[in-house]
Design an enzyme around this catalytic site. Sequence first.
Site, PDB file in Angstrom:
ATOM      1  N   ASN A  63       0.858  -1.176   0.087  1.00  0.00           N
ATOM      2  CA  ASN A  63       0.027   0.073   0.031  1.00  0.00           C
ATOM      3  C   ASN A  63       0.913   1.226   0.042  1.00  0.00           C
ATOM      4  O   ASN A  63       1.667   1.841   1.080  1.00  0.00           O
ATOM      5  CB  ASN A  63      -0.835   0.064   1.262  1.00  0.00           C
ATOM      6  CG  ASN A  63      -1.696   1.235   1.451  1.00  0.00           C
ATOM      7  OD1 ASN A  63      -1.789   1.941   0.591  1.00  0.00           O
ATOM      8  ND2 ASN A  63      -2.397   1.482   2.675  1.00  0.00           N
TER       9      ASN A  63
ATOM     10  N   HIS B 126      -9.785   1.398   4.677  1.00  0.00           N
ATOM     11  CA  HIS B 126      -8.294   1.639   5.135  1.00  0.00           C
ATOM     12  C   HIS B 126      -8.637   2.646   6.223  1.00  0.00           C
ATOM     13  O   HIS B 126      -9.575   3.635   6.025  1.00  0.00           O
ATOM     14  CB  HIS B 126      -7.365   2.243   4.178  1.00  0.00           C
ATOM     15  CG  HIS B 126      -6.078   2.075   4.843  1.00  0.00           C
ATOM     16  ND1 HIS B 126      -5.766   3.078   5.736  1.00  0.00           N
ATOM     17  CD2 HIS B 126      -4.853   1.578   4.893  1.00  0.00           C
ATOM     18  CE1 HIS B 126      -4.481   2.935   6.185  1.00  0.00           C
ATOM     19  NE2 HIS B 126      -3.948   1.489   5.706  1.00  0.00           N
TER      20      HIS B 126
ATOM     21  N   GLU C 215      -6.074  -4.656  10.072  1.00  0.00           N
ATOM     22  CA  GLU C 215      -4.979  -3.666  10.768  1.00  0.00           C
ATOM     23  C   GLU C 215      -5.282  -2.795  11.854  1.00  0.00           C
ATOM     24  O   GLU C 215      -6.246  -1.869  11.691  1.00  0.00           O
ATOM     25  CB  GLU C 215      -4.847  -2.853   9.291  1.00  0.00           C
ATOM     26  CG  GLU C 215      -4.545  -3.268   7.991  1.00  0.00           C
ATOM     27  CD  GLU C 215      -3.761  -2.296   6.926  1.00  0.00           C
ATOM     28  OE1 GLU C 215      -2.779  -2.594   6.465  1.00  0.00           O
ATOM     29  OE2 GLU C 215      -4.418  -1.355   6.681  1.00  0.00           O
TER      30      GLU C 215
ATOM     31  N   GLY D  61       2.016   2.333  10.940  1.00  0.00           N
ATOM     32  CA  GLY D  61       3.085   3.266  10.715  1.00  0.00           C
ATOM     33  C   GLY D  61       3.614   3.932  12.198  1.00  0.00           C
ATOM     34  O   GLY D  61       4.538   4.777  12.280  1.00  0.00           O
TER      35      GLY D  61
ATOM     36  N   SER E 221       3.089  -2.090  10.569  1.00  0.00           N
ATOM     37  CA  SER E 221       4.304  -2.031  10.953  1.00  0.00           C
ATOM     38  C   SER E 221       4.940  -3.424  11.021  1.00  0.00           C
ATOM     39  O   SER E 221       5.941  -3.808  11.272  1.00  0.00           O
ATOM     40  CB  SER E 221       4.447  -1.719  12.460  1.00  0.00           C
ATOM     41  OG  SER E 221       4.018  -0.405  12.751  1.00  0.00           O
TER      42      SER E 221
ATOM     43  N   GLY F 185       4.872   1.332   4.928  1.00  0.00           N
ATOM     44  CA  GLY F 185       6.176   1.724   4.847  1.00  0.00           C
ATOM     45  C   GLY F 185       7.313   0.653   4.257  1.00  0.00           C
ATOM     46  O   GLY F 185       8.196   1.371   3.492  1.00  0.00           O
TER      47      GLY F 185
END
Length: 246
Positions: free
Chosen positions: A5, A92, A161, A167, A205, A227
Amino acid sequence: MIFANWKENGSIAMIEDWTYDFLKATDDELLNNVDVGIAPSYIHIQLFKDLLEKAKVMIGSQDVDYGINARTSKVSASMLKDFNVNFSIIGHSEVRNLFNDSNEIIRKKFKTLISNKIQPILCIGESENEFNAKQTLKVLENQLYSVLEGANIENCIIAYEPVWAIGTGKTPEVNLVNDIHEHIKDVVQSATTNNFLPNVIYGGSLNEGNASSFFGQTHIDGSLVGGASLNANSFVKIIKEYSKVK
Ligand code: PGA
Protein backbone atom coordinates in the site's frame (compact mmCIF):
# COMPACT_ATOMS: atom_id res chain seq x y z
CA MET A 1 -0.15 -13.12 -0.53
CA ILE A 2 1.72 -9.88 -0.06
CA PHE A 3 0.31 -6.49 -0.99
CA ALA A 4 1.98 -3.07 -0.97
CA ASN A 5 0.00 0.00 0.00
CA TRP A 6 1.90 3.01 -1.29
CA LYS A 7 -0.42 5.64 0.15
CA GLU A 8 0.52 9.15 -1.08
CA ASN A 9 4.07 8.13 -2.06
CA GLY A 10 5.88 7.75 -5.38
CA SER A 11 7.10 9.74 -8.37
CA ILE A 12 7.94 8.67 -11.93
CA ALA A 13 11.68 8.55 -11.13
CA MET A 14 11.18 6.69 -7.86
CA ILE A 15 8.88 4.10 -9.46
CA GLU A 16 11.37 3.53 -12.29
CA ASP A 17 14.12 2.89 -9.72
CA TRP A 18 11.86 0.78 -7.52
CA THR A 19 10.67 -1.51 -10.32
CA TYR A 20 14.27 -1.90 -11.57
CA ASP A 21 15.38 -3.03 -8.08
CA PHE A 22 12.27 -5.18 -7.64
CA LEU A 23 12.78 -7.06 -10.93
CA LYS A 24 16.46 -7.57 -10.10
CA ALA A 25 15.64 -9.06 -6.68
CA THR A 26 12.70 -11.31 -7.73
CA ASP A 27 12.29 -14.07 -10.30
CA ASP A 28 9.43 -15.98 -11.94
CA GLU A 29 9.64 -18.82 -9.45
CA LEU A 30 9.12 -16.52 -6.45
CA LEU A 31 6.30 -14.61 -8.14
CA ASN A 32 4.60 -17.86 -9.15
CA ASN A 33 4.82 -19.03 -5.55
CA VAL A 34 3.44 -15.93 -3.86
CA ASP A 35 0.58 -13.68 -4.96
CA VAL A 36 2.03 -10.16 -4.99
CA GLY A 37 0.12 -6.92 -5.51
CA ILE A 38 0.94 -3.23 -5.47
CA ALA A 39 -1.50 -0.38 -4.85
CA PRO A 40 0.06 2.92 -5.97
CA SER A 41 -1.80 6.21 -6.38
CA TYR A 42 -4.33 6.26 -9.23
CA ILE A 43 -2.06 8.28 -11.51
CA HIS A 44 0.80 5.78 -11.16
CA ILE A 45 -1.25 2.66 -11.96
CA GLN A 46 -0.48 2.63 -15.68
CA LEU A 47 3.23 3.35 -15.10
CA PHE A 48 3.47 0.30 -12.83
CA LYS A 49 1.57 -1.79 -15.35
CA ASP A 50 3.99 -0.80 -18.11
CA LEU A 51 7.15 -1.29 -16.05
CA LEU A 52 6.04 -4.64 -14.59
CA GLU A 53 4.39 -5.88 -17.75
CA LYS A 54 6.31 -9.16 -17.85
CA ALA A 55 6.20 -9.91 -14.12
CA LYS A 56 3.34 -11.75 -12.39
CA VAL A 57 2.33 -8.86 -10.15
CA MET A 58 -1.19 -7.55 -9.57
CA ILE A 59 -1.76 -3.81 -9.67
CA GLY A 60 -4.54 -2.33 -7.58
CA SER A 61 -5.99 0.93 -6.34
CA GLN A 62 -6.13 2.32 -2.81
CA ASP A 63 -9.79 3.22 -3.02
CA VAL A 64 -12.76 3.41 -5.39
CA ASP A 65 -15.86 5.55 -5.65
CA TYR A 66 -19.36 4.06 -5.56
CA GLY A 67 -21.04 6.51 -7.94
CA ILE A 68 -20.88 7.70 -11.55
CA ASN A 69 -20.88 10.96 -13.51
CA ALA A 70 -21.32 14.16 -11.51
CA ARG A 71 -18.88 13.41 -8.67
CA THR A 72 -15.88 15.65 -9.40
CA SER A 73 -12.54 14.16 -8.24
CA LYS A 74 -13.77 10.55 -7.99
CA VAL A 75 -12.69 7.35 -9.80
CA SER A 76 -15.30 4.67 -10.45
CA ALA A 77 -14.92 0.90 -10.46
CA SER A 78 -15.69 0.76 -14.18
CA MET A 79 -12.78 3.17 -14.82
CA LEU A 80 -10.50 0.90 -12.80
CA LYS A 81 -11.78 -2.09 -14.73
CA ASP A 82 -10.98 -0.30 -17.98
CA PHE A 83 -7.32 -0.22 -16.85
CA ASN A 84 -7.42 -3.90 -15.82
CA VAL A 85 -6.93 -3.08 -12.17
CA ASN A 86 -6.91 -6.38 -10.27
CA PHE A 87 -7.90 -5.32 -6.76
CA SER A 88 -8.94 -2.35 -4.72
CA ILE A 89 -8.35 -1.52 -1.07
CA ILE A 90 -11.45 -0.25 0.74
CA GLY A 91 -12.05 0.73 4.34
CA HIS A 92 -8.43 1.62 5.14
CA SER A 93 -8.40 3.34 8.52
CA GLU A 94 -6.83 6.47 7.01
CA VAL A 95 -9.75 6.70 4.58
CA ARG A 96 -12.24 6.00 7.37
CA ASN A 97 -10.69 8.63 9.65
CA LEU A 98 -9.40 11.37 7.32
CA PHE A 99 -12.17 11.21 4.71
CA ASN A 100 -15.05 10.01 6.89
CA ASP A 101 -15.83 6.74 5.13
CA SER A 102 -18.60 5.08 7.14
CA ASN A 103 -19.38 1.36 7.06
CA GLU A 104 -22.39 2.30 4.90
CA ILE A 105 -20.15 3.99 2.30
CA ILE A 106 -17.70 1.08 2.42
CA ARG A 107 -20.58 -1.31 1.75
CA LYS A 108 -21.45 0.67 -1.40
CA LYS A 109 -17.80 0.59 -2.52
CA PHE A 110 -17.68 -3.14 -1.86
CA LYS A 111 -20.79 -3.73 -3.98
CA THR A 112 -19.52 -1.73 -6.93
CA LEU A 113 -16.21 -3.64 -6.87
CA ILE A 114 -17.99 -7.00 -6.81
CA SER A 115 -20.24 -6.06 -9.70
CA ASN A 116 -17.19 -4.93 -11.70
CA LYS A 117 -15.30 -8.12 -10.83
CA ILE A 118 -12.47 -6.31 -9.05
CA GLN A 119 -11.20 -8.09 -5.94
CA PRO A 120 -11.85 -6.04 -2.79
CA ILE A 121 -9.32 -5.93 0.04
CA LEU A 122 -11.55 -4.90 2.92
CA CYS A 123 -9.56 -3.33 5.76
CA ILE A 124 -10.87 -3.54 9.30
CA GLY A 125 -9.27 -2.69 12.62
CA GLU A 126 -9.77 -1.28 16.09
CA SER A 127 -8.38 1.94 17.57
CA GLU A 128 -5.97 1.92 20.51
CA ASN A 129 -8.75 2.87 22.96
CA GLU A 130 -10.94 0.07 21.65
CA PHE A 131 -8.02 -2.35 21.94
CA ASN A 132 -7.35 -1.29 25.54
CA ALA A 133 -11.05 -1.58 26.36
CA LYS A 134 -11.03 -5.15 24.94
CA GLN A 135 -13.54 -4.13 22.28
CA THR A 136 -11.53 -5.47 19.34
CA LEU A 137 -13.77 -8.39 18.37
CA LYS A 138 -16.95 -6.34 18.72
CA VAL A 139 -15.54 -3.58 16.49
CA LEU A 140 -14.37 -6.04 13.85
CA GLU A 141 -17.67 -7.92 13.85
CA ASN A 142 -19.54 -4.68 13.31
CA GLN A 143 -17.22 -3.62 10.46
CA LEU A 144 -17.58 -7.03 8.79
CA TYR A 145 -21.34 -7.49 9.20
CA SER A 146 -22.21 -3.99 8.04
CA VAL A 147 -20.33 -4.53 4.77
CA LEU A 148 -20.70 -8.25 4.09
CA GLU A 149 -24.05 -9.30 5.54
CA GLY A 150 -26.09 -11.14 2.92
CA ALA A 151 -23.31 -11.05 0.30
CA ASN A 152 -22.61 -13.95 -2.02
CA ILE A 153 -18.96 -13.58 -2.92
CA GLU A 154 -16.17 -15.55 -4.49
CA ASN A 155 -13.17 -13.38 -3.94
CA CYS A 156 -12.55 -10.89 -1.21
CA ILE A 157 -9.56 -10.51 1.05
CA ILE A 158 -9.85 -9.16 4.58
CA ALA A 159 -6.95 -7.08 5.90
CA TYR A 160 -6.82 -6.89 9.69
CA GLU A 161 -5.01 -3.66 10.52
CA PRO A 162 -5.11 -2.44 14.14
CA VAL A 163 -5.20 1.35 13.72
CA TRP A 164 -2.62 1.79 16.49
CA ALA A 165 -0.12 -0.45 14.67
CA ILE A 166 -0.19 1.41 11.34
CA GLY A 167 3.02 3.35 10.77
CA THR A 168 3.88 3.35 14.50
CA GLY A 169 6.40 0.52 14.82
CA LYS A 170 4.06 -1.10 17.37
CA THR A 171 2.61 -4.55 16.64
CA PRO A 172 0.23 -6.84 18.50
CA GLU A 173 1.34 -10.29 19.71
CA VAL A 174 1.36 -12.66 16.74
CA ASN A 175 -0.66 -15.30 18.66
CA LEU A 176 -3.34 -12.75 19.32
CA VAL A 177 -3.40 -11.77 15.63
CA ASN A 178 -3.74 -15.44 14.72
CA ASP A 179 -6.75 -15.86 17.04
CA ILE A 180 -8.34 -12.68 15.68
CA HIS A 181 -7.87 -13.89 12.09
CA GLU A 182 -9.53 -17.20 12.96
CA HIS A 183 -12.45 -15.27 14.41
CA ILE A 184 -12.64 -13.04 11.31
CA LYS A 185 -12.89 -16.13 9.11
CA ASP A 186 -15.78 -17.47 11.23
CA VAL A 187 -17.60 -14.13 11.10
CA VAL A 188 -17.23 -13.80 7.31
CA GLN A 189 -18.48 -17.34 6.86
CA SER A 190 -21.58 -16.64 8.89
CA ALA A 191 -22.20 -13.19 7.36
CA THR A 192 -22.13 -14.37 3.73
CA THR A 193 -24.90 -16.44 2.20
CA ASN A 194 -22.41 -18.85 0.59
CA ASN A 195 -20.30 -19.29 3.78
CA PHE A 196 -17.33 -17.69 2.06
CA LEU A 197 -13.97 -18.45 3.67
CA PRO A 198 -11.65 -15.49 3.05
CA ASN A 199 -7.90 -15.11 3.16
CA VAL A 200 -7.08 -12.79 6.03
CA ILE A 201 -3.90 -10.73 5.84
CA TYR A 202 -2.27 -8.61 8.55
CA GLY A 203 -1.17 -4.98 8.21
CA GLY A 204 0.54 -2.61 10.62
CA SER A 205 4.31 -2.06 10.99
CA LEU A 206 5.17 -5.37 9.36
CA ASN A 207 8.73 -5.38 8.06
CA GLU A 208 11.47 -7.76 6.94
CA GLY A 209 12.52 -8.27 10.59
CA ASN A 210 9.18 -9.33 12.08
CA ALA A 211 7.51 -10.82 8.96
CA SER A 212 8.43 -14.47 9.57
CA SER A 213 6.90 -14.51 13.08
CA PHE A 214 3.56 -13.42 11.58
CA PHE A 215 3.74 -15.76 8.59
CA GLY A 216 4.43 -18.75 10.86
CA GLN A 217 0.86 -18.48 12.20
CA THR A 218 -1.81 -20.73 10.67
CA HIS A 219 -4.48 -18.10 10.06
CA ILE A 220 -2.24 -15.29 8.81
CA ASP A 221 -2.44 -15.57 5.03
CA GLY A 222 -0.09 -12.72 4.15
CA SER A 223 0.27 -9.00 4.67
CA LEU A 224 -0.68 -5.52 3.54
CA VAL A 225 2.59 -3.61 3.83
CA GLY A 226 2.85 0.18 3.97
CA GLY A 227 6.18 1.82 4.86
CA ALA A 228 8.36 -1.26 4.33
CA SER A 229 7.08 -1.69 0.76
CA LEU A 230 8.59 1.60 -0.42
CA ASN A 231 12.04 0.03 -0.53
CA ALA A 232 12.01 -2.67 -3.23
CA ASN A 233 14.64 -4.82 -1.52
CA SER A 234 12.82 -4.77 1.83
CA PHE A 235 9.57 -5.60 0.09
CA VAL A 236 11.15 -8.54 -1.75
CA LYS A 237 12.66 -9.79 1.53
CA ILE A 238 9.13 -9.87 3.00
CA ILE A 239 7.88 -11.81 -0.05
CA LYS A 240 10.76 -14.26 0.38
CA GLU A 241 9.96 -14.74 4.08
CA TYR A 242 6.39 -15.55 3.12
CA SER A 243 7.49 -18.00 0.45
CA LYS A 244 9.81 -19.73 2.95
CA VAL A 245 7.20 -20.20 5.65
CA LYS A 246 4.03 -20.93 3.67
P1 PGA B 1 2.49 0.28 7.68
O1 PGA B 1 1.08 0.55 6.94
O2 PGA B 1 3.02 -1.02 7.15
O3 PGA B 1 3.35 1.45 7.27
O4 PGA B 1 2.22 0.24 9.14
C1 PGA B 1 0.19 -0.50 6.68
C2 PGA B 1 -1.05 0.04 6.03
O5 PGA B 1 -1.42 1.20 6.29
O6 PGA B 1 -1.70 -0.65 5.22
